[in-house]
Write a protein that holds these residues in place. Structure first.
Motif, short mmCIF file in Angstrom:
data_model
loop_
_atom_site.label_atom_id
_atom_site.label_comp_id
_atom_site.label_asym_id
_atom_site.label_seq_id
_atom_site.Cartn_x
_atom_site.Cartn_y
_atom_site.Cartn_z
N MET A 1 0.86 -1.29 -0.11
CA MET A 1 -0.16 -0.08 0.02
C MET A 1 0.92 1.14 0.03
SD MET A 1 -3.18 1.16 2.67
CE MET A 1 -2.01 1.43 4.17
N LYS A 2 0.66 2.27 -0.77
CA LYS A 2 1.46 3.38 -0.94
C LYS A 2 0.72 4.55 -0.13
CE LYS A 2 3.40 6.60 -4.10
NZ LYS A 2 3.41 7.55 -5.43
N GLU A 3 1.39 5.42 0.52
CA GLU A 3 0.88 6.63 1.30
C GLU A 3 1.37 7.71 0.51
OE1 GLU A 3 -0.43 5.92 5.42
OE2 GLU A 3 1.25 7.32 5.58
N ILE A 4 0.75 8.83 0.21
CA ILE A 4 1.08 10.10 -0.06
C ILE A 4 0.93 11.16 0.87
CG2 ILE A 4 0.39 11.97 -1.80
CD1 ILE A 4 -0.95 9.83 -3.63
N ASP A 5 1.98 11.53 1.67
CA ASP A 5 2.11 12.50 2.44
C ASP A 5 1.92 13.87 2.13
OD1 ASP A 5 2.77 13.41 5.14
OD2 ASP A 5 5.11 13.45 4.45
N LYS A 6 0.73 14.45 2.63
CA LYS A 6 0.52 15.74 2.33
C LYS A 6 0.31 16.70 3.61
CE LYS A 6 -1.63 16.50 -1.58
NZ LYS A 6 -2.79 16.54 -2.65
N ILE A 7 0.43 17.93 3.48
CA ILE A 7 0.14 18.96 4.53
C ILE A 7 -0.64 19.90 4.14
CG2 ILE A 7 1.26 20.61 6.09
CD1 ILE A 7 2.56 17.59 6.33
N ALA A 8 -1.76 20.27 4.77
CA ALA A 8 -2.78 20.96 4.65
C ALA A 8 -3.15 22.11 5.58
CB ALA A 8 -4.12 20.19 4.31
N LEU A 9 -3.73 23.13 5.02
CA LEU A 9 -4.32 24.53 5.68
C LEU A 9 -5.75 24.34 6.14
CD1 LEU A 9 -3.93 27.02 7.53
CD2 LEU A 9 -4.14 28.20 4.85
N ILE A 10 -6.23 24.32 7.25
CA ILE A 10 -7.65 24.35 7.82
C ILE A 10 -7.62 25.73 8.01
CG2 ILE A 10 -9.36 23.75 9.33
CD1 ILE A 10 -8.63 21.42 7.59
N LYS A 11 -8.49 26.61 7.17
CA LYS A 11 -8.81 28.07 7.39
C LYS A 11 -10.14 28.06 7.31
CE LYS A 11 -7.98 32.11 8.33
NZ LYS A 11 -7.51 32.48 9.70
N ARG A 35 5.10 17.31 0.87
CA ARG A 35 6.60 17.65 1.79
C ARG A 35 7.71 17.47 0.48
NH1 ARG A 35 6.98 16.95 6.91
NH2 ARG A 35 5.29 15.31 6.91
N GLU A 36 8.69 18.20 0.71
CA GLU A 36 9.64 18.35 -0.39
C GLU A 36 11.04 18.02 0.50
OE1 GLU A 36 10.28 21.67 -2.76
OE2 GLU A 36 8.52 21.32 -4.00
N ASN A 37 11.92 16.88 -0.16
CA ASN A 37 12.89 16.65 0.98
C ASN A 37 12.73 16.33 2.18
OD1 ASN A 37 14.41 16.79 -1.92
ND2 ASN A 37 14.52 19.06 -1.62
N ASP A 38 13.55 17.05 3.27
CA ASP A 38 13.45 16.55 4.50
C ASP A 38 12.75 17.84 5.13
OD1 ASP A 38 14.93 14.49 4.39
OD2 ASP A 38 16.95 15.43 4.76
N GLU A 39 11.87 18.46 4.57
CA GLU A 39 11.03 19.57 5.35
C GLU A 39 10.10 19.09 6.43
OE1 GLU A 39 9.54 22.64 1.69
OE2 GLU A 39 8.42 20.87 1.78
N THR A 40 10.14 20.14 7.21
CA THR A 40 9.32 19.83 8.45
C THR A 40 7.73 20.04 7.82
OG1 THR A 40 9.29 22.15 9.27
CG2 THR A 40 11.15 20.27 10.27
N ASP A 41 6.80 19.55 8.92
CA ASP A 41 5.39 19.99 8.49
C ASP A 41 5.20 21.55 8.31
OD1 ASP A 41 4.85 17.02 8.79
OD2 ASP A 41 3.27 17.35 10.37
N THR A 44 6.77 22.90 5.08
CA THR A 44 5.71 22.39 4.03
C THR A 44 4.64 23.33 3.83
OG1 THR A 44 6.55 20.23 4.20
CG2 THR A 44 4.69 20.46 2.65
N LEU A 45 4.14 23.45 5.07
CA LEU A 45 2.74 24.23 5.04
C LEU A 45 2.96 25.59 4.46
CD1 LEU A 45 -0.49 24.39 5.86
CD2 LEU A 45 0.59 25.19 8.13
N ILE A 46 4.12 26.42 5.10
CA ILE A 46 4.30 27.61 4.68
C ILE A 46 4.60 27.73 3.33
CG2 ILE A 46 6.29 29.45 4.95
CD1 ILE A 46 6.34 28.53 8.14
N ARG A 47 5.55 26.78 2.66
CA ARG A 47 5.88 27.05 1.27
C ARG A 47 4.78 26.67 0.44
NH1 ARG A 47 6.47 22.83 -1.80
NH2 ARG A 47 6.64 21.25 -0.41
#
Length: 132
Positions: A1-11, A35-41, A44-47
């Motif tokens: 099973m493949k998992e796509i790791d995403k970060i999102a803004l709840i506004k 996320r790109e490379n070794d970014e933190t959550d 990633t959110l800010i970018r």
């Protein structure tokens, strides 16, 4: 099973949640991305929010909201999106940028135009009284 790791803004404002539609897509998504490379959550959110919406996240306002998983839209069965969500405030005016075609404030009645993982998040927000 493949998992796509995403970060999102709840506004959320006035019972509606900030959502975006990418060029060439027919569903709306809560803004954010992979996320790109070794970014933190937080990085990633800010970018991602700067790239997609042209606003600056206020770092001190970032607050973990929850992590949600569902089948990835348009992917083969078993590809899961893991969406780690944060609430945060931002500075600037929202402006669709890069791959974003449209910005829209959605409410709970918009379940038919959002992704599977977003449906789970919308239901959570509705149960908490945050989404109209």
């Amino acid at each position: 099973m493949k998992e796509i790791d995403k970060i999102a803004l709840i506004k959320i404002e006035n019972g509606k949640i900030l959502s975006t539609k990418s060029k060439g897509k027919n569903k709306y998504y809560i803004p954010g991305g992979k996320r790109e490379n070794d970014e933190t959550d937080e990085q990633t959110l800010i970018r991602e929010i700067q790239e997609e919406l042209s606003v600056e996240i206020i770092i001190e306002s970032i607050e973990y909201f929850g992590t949600f998983k569902a089948q990835s839209d348009g992917a083969i069965e078993g590809v899961i999106v893991k969406m780690t969500c944060y609430k945060a405030d931002y500075i600037g005016n929202l402006n669709a940028n890069n791959e974003i075609d449209e910005i829209k404030w959605l409410n709970y009645k918009d379940l038919d135009i959002i992704s599977e993982v977003d449906k789970i998040i919308f239901k959570d927000l509705k149960e908490k009284g945050l989404l109209s």
